[in-house]
Design a protein around this motif. Sequence first.
Motif, mmCIF file in Angstrom:
data_model
loop_
_atom_site.group_PDB
_atom_site.id
_atom_site.type_symbol
_atom_site.label_atom_id
_atom_site.label_comp_id
_atom_site.label_asym_id
_atom_site.label_seq_id
_atom_site.Cartn_x
_atom_site.Cartn_y
_atom_site.Cartn_z
ATOM 1 N N LEU A 390 0.743 -1.282 0.058
ATOM 2 C CA LEU A 390 0.116 0.166 -0.090
ATOM 3 C C LEU A 390 0.814 1.278 0.112
ATOM 4 O O LEU A 390 0.428 2.206 -0.429
ATOM 5 C CB LEU A 390 -0.917 -0.086 1.250
ATOM 6 N N THR A 391 1.942 1.104 0.771
ATOM 7 C CA THR A 391 2.920 2.580 0.714
ATOM 8 C C THR A 391 3.376 2.677 -0.464
ATOM 9 O O THR A 391 3.478 3.935 -1.014
ATOM 10 C CB THR A 391 3.930 2.083 1.560
ATOM 11 N N TYR A 392 3.754 1.666 -1.195
ATOM 12 C CA TYR A 392 4.345 2.035 -2.516
ATOM 13 C C TYR A 392 3.369 2.356 -3.442
ATOM 14 O O TYR A 392 3.671 3.133 -4.409
ATOM 15 C CB TYR A 392 4.827 0.240 -3.053
ATOM 16 N N ARG A 393 2.148 1.773 -3.532
ATOM 17 C CA ARG A 393 1.176 2.177 -4.281
ATOM 18 C C ARG A 393 0.706 3.688 -3.973
ATOM 19 O O ARG A 393 0.629 4.702 -5.042
ATOM 20 C CB ARG A 393 -0.192 1.471 -4.285
ATOM 21 N N ALA A 394 0.711 4.165 -2.750
ATOM 22 C CA ALA A 394 0.292 5.410 -2.274
ATOM 23 C C ALA A 394 1.740 6.503 -2.914
ATOM 24 O O ALA A 394 1.279 7.509 -3.232
ATOM 25 C CB ALA A 394 0.343 5.521 -0.641
ATOM 26 N N LYS A 395 2.760 5.948 -2.932
ATOM 27 C CA LYS A 395 3.714 6.799 -3.638
ATOM 28 C C LYS A 395 3.617 6.879 -5.180
ATOM 29 O O LYS A 395 3.715 8.091 -5.636
ATOM 30 C CB LYS A 395 5.233 6.130 -3.373
ATOM 31 N N LEU A 516 5.574 8.859 3.568
ATOM 32 C CA LEU A 516 4.918 9.259 2.533
ATOM 33 C C LEU A 516 4.826 10.870 2.534
ATOM 34 O O LEU A 516 5.022 11.319 1.603
ATOM 35 C CB LEU A 516 3.498 8.777 2.520
ATOM 36 N N ILE A 517 4.829 11.528 3.543
ATOM 37 C CA ILE A 517 4.969 12.944 3.838
ATOM 38 C C ILE A 517 6.435 13.368 3.038
ATOM 39 O O ILE A 517 6.547 14.196 2.190
ATOM 40 C CB ILE A 517 4.865 13.515 5.139
ATOM 41 N N ASN A 518 7.583 12.690 3.439
ATOM 42 C CA ASN A 518 8.704 13.023 2.966
ATOM 43 C C ASN A 518 8.743 12.861 1.439
ATOM 44 O O ASN A 518 9.382 13.626 0.603
ATOM 45 C CB ASN A 518 9.863 12.176 3.315
ATOM 46 N N HIS A 519 7.980 11.837 1.018
ATOM 47 C CA HIS A 519 8.039 11.502 -0.351
ATOM 48 C C HIS A 519 7.252 12.797 -1.180
ATOM 49 O O HIS A 519 7.836 13.167 -2.320
ATOM 50 C CB HIS A 519 7.039 10.034 -0.832
ATOM 51 N N LEU A 520 6.062 13.207 -0.612
ATOM 52 C CA LEU A 520 5.398 14.330 -1.332
ATOM 53 C C LEU A 520 6.138 15.600 -1.385
ATOM 54 O O LEU A 520 6.103 16.144 -2.291
ATOM 55 C CB LEU A 520 4.022 14.327 -0.158
ATOM 56 N N ARG A 521 6.958 15.638 -0.211
ATOM 57 C CA ARG A 521 7.637 16.778 -0.322
ATOM 58 C C ARG A 521 8.852 16.783 -1.345
ATOM 59 O O ARG A 521 8.940 17.949 -2.103
ATOM 60 C CB ARG A 521 8.336 17.227 1.041
ATOM 61 N N MET A 522 9.448 15.680 -1.422
ATOM 62 C CA MET A 522 10.499 15.498 -2.447
ATOM 63 C C MET A 522 10.032 15.553 -4.023
ATOM 64 O O MET A 522 10.502 16.412 -4.685
ATOM 65 C CB MET A 522 11.033 14.391 -2.253
ATOM 66 N N GLU A 523 8.869 15.064 -3.899
ATOM 67 C CA GLU A 523 8.208 15.125 -5.492
ATOM 68 C C GLU A 523 7.780 16.576 -5.663
ATOM 69 O O GLU A 523 7.922 16.854 -6.912
ATOM 70 C CB GLU A 523 6.774 14.289 -5.349
ATOM 71 N N CYS A 524 7.422 17.438 -4.767
ATOM 72 C CA CYS A 524 7.069 18.674 -4.940
ATOM 73 C C CYS A 524 8.001 19.588 -5.341
ATOM 74 O O CYS A 524 8.302 20.444 -6.199
ATOM 75 C CB CYS A 524 6.418 19.390 -3.830
ATOM 76 N N LEU A 525 9.523 19.249 -4.650
ATOM 77 C CA LEU A 525 10.728 19.839 -5.015
ATOM 78 C C LEU A 525 11.195 19.603 -6.239
ATOM 79 O O LEU A 525 11.641 20.550 -7.101
ATOM 80 C CB LEU A 525 11.640 19.478 -3.790
#
Length: 602
Positions: A390-395, A516-525
């Motif tokens: 689920l974590t991978y799919r969320a990313k 997931l929060i870190n992933h979101l921030r990195m994707e935004c950057l």
Amino acid sequence: MSRINSNLLEIDVDKLFEDHGVDEIVEIQKLLDAEIERKRNELRSMVGDRYKDILAASDAIKSMKTISQEIVDNIEKITNTCETLVDTSDKVENITNYEINKEKIEERTLVIQIRLAIFMNEQIWISLDEENNFEAAQLYLLAQHIHTGLSLTKQERLNKIPLLQQIKENLLILRKKIFQRITEKLELVEITAEETSYNLNALLLLENQSTEELLSIFIQHRKTALNTVINTSHSSVRVQISAMVRCLITTVHLLHDCFIYSGLIWQQLKEIVSENAVPTLSKLNLPNTPLESYIPKIIKEFRPKYKTDIKETTLNETKHVIDQWLKSTEKTVINGVEKSLNLVTNVKGLYKIREEALKIDTPEFWDKICLASNLPANFNVWYFFFQNLLTYRAKVLISKHIVVSINNLQSDITETLERCVKSSYLELDLRWYAWSNDIQDVSKNENKHIGLSMKTKGFSTNIINLCEKLDLKYFELLQDVFQYFFGVEFNTNCNISVPNVKDFKFKKKFIDRDELINHLRMECLKNSEQITNFIDNLTKSTQDSNNKVAKSLVCARFLQAISQLCPNFNTCCNFNNITEDWSKICNIFNKTSFNLWSIWGE
């Protein structure tokens, strides 16, 4: 005449003589005679065929009657002979060797064993129909024991009984049927520990496996049950994954109860193989017969045997079987769930899947069950097999949402710049916008991107629209992920900081939140850099100097406006009040904006 030929059987005689002459009447008579003869031939043929059928049926009935009468007569002769030889079962035991010879005893012993062999086959079928595979296995062993005794009888006597070979062949068929029913039971998705133990014991009796072998068989059947869940059509991915979780929890529970905790397998086995166990034959209601006293003692006292010592196990010797099950099941879950999760198109759907799965109750004393079963510490079916998927799919979904948003933004920027180039004065000189009066200059809503606050900053309608479209995409992203991150729906007044909850289960539910929060921030950057790269390439590729200036001004103002007019974009980068990433993004935008202003200055 042709009309008469077609309807000879319905001729009106009076009418005939009124309408026709004598010659015609004679012709009609000839036709009638011919028709009568034809009908007579058809009748003879039909009667002959039916007569043959009647004769054949009569012969068959007569033959059946004769054979039936012979069978009845033979049965009466056998009954009369038995009654004259044996008055009661008690008298047989007192008859001395002088009163009845050994030959007669052997014959009667042979007869009762054959009757028992037939009776056992019937009882095995009854047990199978009642889904009592454990009893069927015991009866099969008794039947096999009876055939072993018969094989010791003189061969010339056995040759006179061809029925015996058919009975033995039927018993082999029943053995295969018992194995088939056991397999079907053990591969059920939901099954009780008692049923599982009974069917495993049936295998033990028939095959005499060791504990490790039996455990491997149990694990293999539970793998099949899991594959059944995966391959079954479900109404939704949520239902499928919940069913898989239940199946795996059931497997662990059965493993513990059957092999470890109460040792149901060994308890049930002791009841039938110990020295104090009731003989198998005494459990059956045998048909009344005076020959019952001729049943050999070795058959009367028969009970199943288990060669290996009966002892409970802690699975210390079979730990590798459990480890292999964990590895193989992990692969099975990945293969079974991966395609299904690809059908989930938003993170909110993953949240619902997780909530549904975590509602499933585990057995009481679950930690002790896992510890005794040699499973990893703090083992949990959901977190061990499913959470990472689920974590991978969320990313993937977060990245996909941002990429789509940036691609849409690029299209919007291109469209806006083309429109501005055609009317370049709109962005080159903002006096028309800043000094014009508008009814919406004074906004009642403080956060509304209209009015004097926008004019004072030099953000035109084009800039505002671009920012609103970009921020709307990030708002939709927050709506999608917020419930998965924090368990509540998103609104602009939500507190986005991670709550300090002491409940261990609640905290564990959001075990992947920080990741997931870190992933979101990195994707935004990462995708923010893509925006600036796109704008750089777009302005550099413009050959006309006037158009290049116009595009540079729009893009410069747009990049400056993002940091002020995109609060949801800001929120995606500022979870836990960490502003470092947002500062990096703003610096990137400001640097690119400065370069664009330089083009105008030049």
